[in-house]
Design a protein around this motif. Structure first.
Motif, mmCIF file in Angstrom:
data_model
loop_
_atom_site.group_PDB
_atom_site.id
_atom_site.type_symbol
_atom_site.label_atom_id
_atom_site.label_comp_id
_atom_site.label_asym_id
_atom_site.label_seq_id
_atom_site.Cartn_x
_atom_site.Cartn_y
_atom_site.Cartn_z
ATOM 1 N N SER A 136 0.857 -1.181 0.000
ATOM 2 C CA SER A 136 0.000 0.000 0.000
ATOM 3 C C SER A 136 0.896 1.234 0.000
ATOM 4 C CB SER A 136 -0.946 -0.001 1.204
ATOM 5 O OG SER A 136 -0.207 0.082 2.406
ATOM 6 N N TYR A 137 0.395 2.301 -0.585
ATOM 7 C CA TYR A 137 1.177 3.518 -0.796
ATOM 8 C C TYR A 137 0.317 4.716 -0.442
ATOM 9 C CZ TYR A 137 4.027 0.244 -3.333
ATOM 10 O OH TYR A 137 4.811 -0.839 -3.649
ATOM 11 N N THR A 138 0.860 5.621 0.348
ATOM 12 C CA THR A 138 0.160 6.868 0.652
ATOM 13 C C THR A 138 1.097 8.029 0.378
ATOM 14 O OG1 THR A 138 0.807 6.783 2.978
ATOM 15 C CG2 THR A 138 -1.335 5.845 2.421
ATOM 16 N N GLY A 139 0.546 9.081 -0.163
ATOM 17 C CA GLY A 139 1.294 10.301 -0.404
ATOM 18 C C GLY A 139 0.629 11.442 0.338
ATOM 19 N N ASP A 140 1.353 12.044 1.289
ATOM 20 C CA ASP A 140 0.826 13.167 2.054
ATOM 21 C C ASP A 140 1.127 14.456 1.314
ATOM 22 O OD1 ASP A 140 0.030 11.389 4.034
ATOM 23 O OD2 ASP A 140 1.876 11.654 5.187
ATOM 24 N N MET A 141 0.096 15.310 1.216
ATOM 25 C CA MET A 141 0.234 16.533 0.425
ATOM 26 C C MET A 141 -0.572 17.655 1.056
ATOM 27 S SD MET A 141 -0.685 16.808 -3.594
ATOM 28 C CE MET A 141 -0.484 18.314 -4.506
ATOM 29 N N ASP A 142 0.039 18.795 1.178
ATOM 30 C CA ASP A 142 -0.641 20.015 1.617
ATOM 31 C C ASP A 142 -0.853 20.855 0.357
ATOM 32 O OD1 ASP A 142 -1.281 22.600 2.499
ATOM 33 O OD2 ASP A 142 0.027 22.463 4.262
ATOM 34 N N VAL A 143 -2.075 20.955 -0.113
ATOM 35 C CA VAL A 143 -2.338 21.584 -1.409
ATOM 36 C C VAL A 143 -2.198 23.107 -1.387
ATOM 37 C CG1 VAL A 143 -3.754 19.676 -2.233
ATOM 38 C CG2 VAL A 143 -4.863 21.637 -1.102
ATOM 39 N N ARG A 144 -1.887 23.694 -0.225
ATOM 40 C CA ARG A 144 -1.623 25.142 -0.222
ATOM 41 C C ARG A 144 -0.453 25.482 -1.139
ATOM 42 N NH1 ARG A 144 -0.662 26.684 5.733
ATOM 43 N NH2 ARG A 144 0.369 24.668 5.604
ATOM 44 N N GLY A 145 0.549 24.612 -1.215
ATOM 45 C CA GLY A 145 1.680 24.852 -2.115
ATOM 46 C C GLY A 145 1.237 24.843 -3.566
ATOM 47 N N LEU A 146 0.472 23.826 -3.954
ATOM 48 C CA LEU A 146 -0.059 23.715 -5.311
ATOM 49 C C LEU A 146 -0.923 24.921 -5.673
ATOM 50 C CD1 LEU A 146 -1.033 22.175 -7.917
ATOM 51 C CD2 LEU A 146 -2.748 21.121 -6.458
ATOM 52 N N LEU A 147 -1.746 25.358 -4.727
ATOM 53 C CA LEU A 147 -2.673 26.465 -4.990
ATOM 54 C C LEU A 147 -2.027 27.845 -4.866
ATOM 55 C CD1 LEU A 147 -5.787 25.028 -3.129
ATOM 56 C CD2 LEU A 147 -5.363 25.055 -5.602
ATOM 57 N N GLY A 148 -0.756 27.891 -4.504
ATOM 58 C CA GLY A 148 -0.056 29.166 -4.378
ATOM 59 C C GLY A 148 -0.464 29.949 -3.143
ATOM 60 N N LEU A 149 -0.979 29.260 -2.142
ATOM 61 C CA LEU A 149 -1.444 29.933 -0.923
ATOM 62 C C LEU A 149 -0.376 30.025 0.156
ATOM 63 C CD1 LEU A 149 -4.983 28.291 -0.683
ATOM 64 C CD2 LEU A 149 -4.381 30.558 -1.600
ATOM 65 N N ALA A 150 0.730 29.297 -0.021
ATOM 66 C CA ALA A 150 1.825 29.320 0.955
ATOM 67 C C ALA A 150 3.136 29.038 0.238
ATOM 68 C CB ALA A 150 1.579 28.288 2.055
ATOM 69 N N ASP A 151 4.016 30.027 0.237
ATOM 70 C CA ASP A 151 5.306 29.868 -0.449
ATOM 71 C C ASP A 151 6.208 28.835 0.222
ATOM 72 O OD1 ASP A 151 4.593 31.780 -2.316
ATOM 73 O OD2 ASP A 151 5.561 33.434 -1.231
ATOM 74 N N ASN A 152 6.021 28.612 1.510
ATOM 75 C CA ASN A 152 6.899 27.699 2.248
ATOM 76 C C ASN A 152 6.375 26.267 2.275
ATOM 77 O OD1 ASN A 152 4.716 28.310 3.871
ATOM 78 N ND2 ASN A 152 5.915 28.332 5.766
ATOM 79 N N VAL A 153 5.327 25.965 1.495
ATOM 80 C CA VAL A 153 4.762 24.628 1.448
ATOM 81 C C VAL A 153 5.088 23.997 0.094
ATOM 82 C CG1 VAL A 153 2.625 23.261 1.493
ATOM 83 C CG2 VAL A 153 2.914 25.193 3.063
ATOM 84 N N ARG A 154 5.617 22.812 0.150
ATOM 85 C CA ARG A 154 5.958 22.075 -1.062
ATOM 86 C C ARG A 154 4.722 21.889 -1.948
ATOM 87 N NH1 ARG A 154 10.238 17.646 -1.590
ATOM 88 N NH2 ARG A 154 9.756 16.843 -3.644
ATOM 89 N N LYS A 155 4.900 21.916 -3.260
ATOM 90 C CA LYS A 155 3.785 21.751 -4.199
ATOM 91 C C LYS A 155 3.352 20.299 -4.362
ATOM 92 C CE LYS A 155 5.215 25.817 -6.751
ATOM 93 N NZ LYS A 155 6.348 26.126 -5.864
ATOM 94 N N GLY A 156 4.241 19.394 -4.087
ATOM 95 C CA GLY A 156 3.943 17.967 -4.250
ATOM 96 C C GLY A 156 3.854 17.264 -2.915
ATOM 97 N N PHE A 157 4.077 15.945 -2.956
ATOM 98 C CA PHE A 157 4.036 15.168 -1.725
ATOM 99 C C PHE A 157 5.105 15.659 -0.749
ATOM 100 C CE2 PHE A 157 2.493 11.343 -4.377
ATOM 101 C CZ PHE A 157 1.163 11.583 -4.048
ATOM 102 N N SER A 158 4.742 15.699 0.516
ATOM 103 C CA SER A 158 5.723 15.993 1.557
ATOM 104 C C SER A 158 6.334 14.701 2.100
ATOM 105 C CB SER A 158 5.079 16.779 2.696
ATOM 106 O OG SER A 158 3.991 16.052 3.256
ATOM 107 N N LYS A 159 5.621 13.604 1.921
ATOM 108 C CA LYS A 159 6.122 12.303 2.359
ATOM 109 C C LYS A 159 5.343 11.216 1.631
ATOM 110 C CE LYS A 159 4.908 10.239 6.297
ATOM 111 N NZ LYS A 159 4.753 9.942 7.730
ATOM 112 N N VAL A 160 6.023 10.136 1.323
ATOM 113 C CA VAL A 160 5.384 8.943 0.774
ATOM 114 C C VAL A 160 5.672 7.797 1.738
ATOM 115 C CG1 VAL A 160 5.415 7.246 -1.100
ATOM 116 C CG2 VAL A 160 5.537 9.691 -1.632
ATOM 117 N N THR A 161 4.649 7.022 2.044
ATOM 118 C CA THR A 161 4.802 5.866 2.918
ATOM 119 C C THR A 161 4.464 4.610 2.130
ATOM 120 O OG1 THR A 161 4.189 7.174 4.846
ATOM 121 C CG2 THR A 161 4.047 4.774 5.070
#
Length: 190
Positions: A125-150
């Motif tokens: 099983s695979y999970t990808g954690d993502m904070d979409v604020r980076g993708l949406l341009g709402l936070a410059d300090n947040v990565r646009k993609g996965f922050s971690k994959v398990t």
């Protein structure tokens, strides 16, 4: 060696892998390092909204353009409804997880086959954690993609967890992902 013996040798199957064919590839690469240069390609077309369609057919391998594929593989992608998509297909991030799953499993199976290690079953099983604020341009300090994959992988085999882990980590997709973000990987046997 006669042609019959060569054909028998090339049909030596372990874990569903033609080990003779893999060894022939390794031998060709050892004789000519240019033979190792592969290039995979995909084309993509936007359909509507978050929907796209990729076609995958041609690739370069073994110093030549491949001519074995008669038809293209077609992969659709879309976004889930919460992201204003039609949810008609997996999204790109889900395809990344699929690519990682397919590659880690195949790497494990192929390397085990060449080493003569029998694999009875693999589940993962695979999970990808993502904070979409980076993708949406709402936070410059947040990565646009996965922050971690398990990755949680279970393998039924007599081989040790350490040896099986080593084999799975030959994955080129794991290399791509883990060299740009942390990948948490677990493997167990049963």
């Amino acid at each position: 060696m006669t042609t019959t013996n060569a054909m028998e040798q090339s049909k030596e199957m372990t874990n569903g892998v033609d080990v003779g064919q893999v060894m022939d590839l390794i031998g060709a690469i050892e004789s000519d390092s240019e033979y190792a240069r592969f290039q995979f390609r995909a084309t993509n077309q936007w359909i509507a909204g978050g929907q796209t369609r990729s076609r995958i057919k041609g690739f370069h391998a073994g110093n030549a353009e491949d001519a074995t594929r008669k038809q293209a593989f077609v992969l659709d992608s879309d976004e889930p409804a919460i992201a204003a998509g039609q949810d008609s297909a997996p999204n790109a991030m889900e395809y990344v997880l699929h690519a990682l799953a397919a590659c880690m499993t195949a790497s494990l199976i192929y390397h085990a086959a060449v080493r003569g290690i029998d694999i009875e079953a693999v589940e993962s099983s695979y999970t990808g954690d993502m904070d979409v604020r980076g993708l949406l341009g709402l936070a410059d300090n947040v990565r646009k993609g996965f922050s971690k994959v398990t990755v949680n992988m279970r393998v039924r085999s007599a081989a040790s967890v350490d040896e099986l882990t080593e084999l799975a980590l030959f994955s080129p997709v794991h290399d791509i992902i883990s060299n740009s973000l942390p990948v948490e990987f677990r493997l167990s046997t049963w």
